[in-house]
Write a protein that holds these residues in place. Sequence first.
Motif, short mmCIF file in Angstrom:
data_model
loop_
_atom_site.label_atom_id
_atom_site.label_comp_id
_atom_site.label_asym_id
_atom_site.label_seq_id
_atom_site.Cartn_x
_atom_site.Cartn_y
_atom_site.Cartn_z
N VAL A 55 0.84 -1.21 0.00
CA VAL A 55 0.00 0.00 0.00
C VAL A 55 0.87 1.25 0.00
O VAL A 55 0.64 2.19 -0.78
CB VAL A 55 -0.94 0.01 1.22
CG1 VAL A 55 -1.69 1.33 1.32
CG2 VAL A 55 -1.93 -1.14 1.14
N LYS A 56 1.87 1.28 0.86
CA LYS A 56 2.74 2.46 0.95
C LYS A 56 3.51 2.67 -0.35
O LYS A 56 3.72 3.81 -0.77
CB LYS A 56 3.70 2.30 2.12
CG LYS A 56 3.02 2.36 3.49
CD LYS A 56 4.03 2.20 4.62
CE LYS A 56 3.34 2.31 5.97
NZ LYS A 56 4.31 2.14 7.10
N GLY A 57 3.91 1.57 -0.97
CA GLY A 57 4.64 1.69 -2.23
C GLY A 57 3.79 2.26 -3.35
O GLY A 57 4.27 3.03 -4.18
N LEU A 58 2.52 1.88 -3.35
CA LEU A 58 1.63 2.36 -4.40
C LEU A 58 1.40 3.86 -4.32
O LEU A 58 1.01 4.49 -5.31
CB LEU A 58 0.28 1.63 -4.31
CG LEU A 58 0.33 0.11 -4.51
CD1 LEU A 58 -1.05 -0.50 -4.33
CD2 LEU A 58 0.89 -0.25 -5.88
N LEU A 59 1.66 4.44 -3.16
CA LEU A 59 1.49 5.89 -2.99
C LEU A 59 2.62 6.68 -3.65
O LEU A 59 2.53 7.88 -3.80
CB LEU A 59 1.43 6.24 -1.50
CG LEU A 59 0.24 5.68 -0.72
CD1 LEU A 59 0.41 5.94 0.77
CD2 LEU A 59 -1.06 6.30 -1.22
N ARG A 60 3.69 5.95 -4.04
CA ARG A 60 4.84 6.64 -4.64
C ARG A 60 4.51 7.23 -6.00
O ARG A 60 5.06 8.27 -6.38
CB ARG A 60 6.02 5.67 -4.77
CG ARG A 60 6.65 5.25 -3.47
CD ARG A 60 7.99 4.55 -3.72
NE ARG A 60 7.81 3.24 -4.33
CZ ARG A 60 7.91 2.09 -3.66
NH1 ARG A 60 8.15 2.11 -2.37
NH2 ARG A 60 7.75 0.93 -4.27
N GLU A 61 3.65 6.54 -6.75
CA GLU A 61 3.35 6.98 -8.11
C GLU A 61 1.83 6.98 -8.33
O GLU A 61 1.28 6.04 -8.91
CB GLU A 61 4.03 6.06 -9.13
CG GLU A 61 5.54 6.01 -9.00
CD GLU A 61 6.16 5.03 -9.99
OE1 GLU A 61 5.49 4.70 -10.99
OE2 GLU A 61 7.31 4.60 -9.75
#
Length: 499
Positions: free
Chosen positions: A131-137
């Motif tokens: 989830v946190k990674g998906l917020l990067r882009e």
Amino acid sequence: SFAGLPATLVTLALGSWDASPEHEIRQVSPALNYAEKFDAFQLEVVSDSECPYEAGKGYSLHCFKYDTDAHHSDHCTDMHVRRLQSAHAFMAAEGQMFVEQAAHYEIGSLFTKVVEVRGDENYEEMDLYHVKGLLREPKTIQRIEDKIQLKKLAEEVNMPTTALYYGAHLSKWNKTEFKEALTALCSKKVDGFIVKPTHMSYSRGIKIVRNWVKSCKNSSFAQDLEEVTKFAYNEALLPDAEHTVENAHLQGMEHGLVVEELFSSGGLSTKPLEVKVQVLFGKVYDMWFMGMDHRGCQVYGGTWHVFGDKTGWNINGLMSENKTDESSKLFMDKYFDEVKDYSEAFAKHVKADYTRVDFFLRMVGDSPTFALNEVETVTGTWYEYGRQGLGSAWRDGYVLGKSKEYRQNASPEKWSKLMENVKEDRKILWAEDDKGFHDDVKPASTSTGSMESTLMICCLGLLLACGAFCALWMSEKSKNANLISSARTSTRETELSAA
């Protein structure tokens, strides 16, 4: 019940149900956990079913995670245990394959977790990284999650999708164009469709419309059209999504809506049968089913589950025990391989380490087919049978498969956190009164220990000296007392002699 509602328009806020007014509707009790409560609010349509699996006879169909007292029977307990064994057997046999797959699998910057992985994560923690990674882009993930953009993305891998009749974001919403699109469905003989928001989850803001061709011919058509338009704008397009930790990546998505075909699984199905395919490092990990098949069998989460090696269970029972089922046989014989290939192709296309691809199934009738419904990069499902195996395969794909990158991103902080987790886990082995462990007493350093030892020796020496002094003083006091007593005795004797 739908009694009293217009036959043309049936609004359901909790799922894409192909329901009609003559059906009785019951609401299934919700789960208590917040993350699951929306998934639990399903509608059970009661109709003339030809489903052969009677409750209480040991069939998998009647044993699911939202067990009520009625479902907590001995046969369901046994069924849960056998499912757990099946899930563990798959992971024991195929775990190394996912590690090897990860070694050469290309993971996009949106999905990679090489910086985060510590080495002892479970499924839930890997999902949180996800989830946190998906917020990067945001723009990249919205291209996958947004139902309008997803149609275009699916075309890039030639994936069959449900028909799209209309789609628009809030910035390009035009009431007149929306009405024109719905009116055009009359001449195309489209009898049903579904209105869905593109930015919300948990099946919010959904409207199902049936008998549209008949409505087109009625004098009340303008009123019906206006009612659908108002719902589309006020309930699907305008509201903000309800955000939780697991769907935080959807925050900031532009509001939008689509009008899609009302997919039917044929026969007695009143809700599309859907297969949800989980792909890990470009290979199918498992598939699970929800909805209603052509016989009217209502499939809940966990009751029908197939792993990537074609093991698992259907709504009759475990495949390893030769429990056969008509719908399961249709799927395994005619759809498994194609669904698997499309799901893996899509995951590789977007370079996702982990994603879920959902397809509607119609396996009977004149036009059997399957079509992409949606893609879920994050799922709130518990995976109660295979969460340990799935989490381990996901984590070890980085620890072992991407071993070089894993070592390069090691840090003292990660190791400290790992040791904190070990200590926390080991608390179950400690006695409740073992305060030294529970109070988190840290071992002293070498220099501190040396100082403490010296101080202790000094204190002991001082204590011994004080003791010796006190003993000497008491001894001298005793001697003096004896001398005084002797002197007094001698004097008394002299006095008596003189007398």
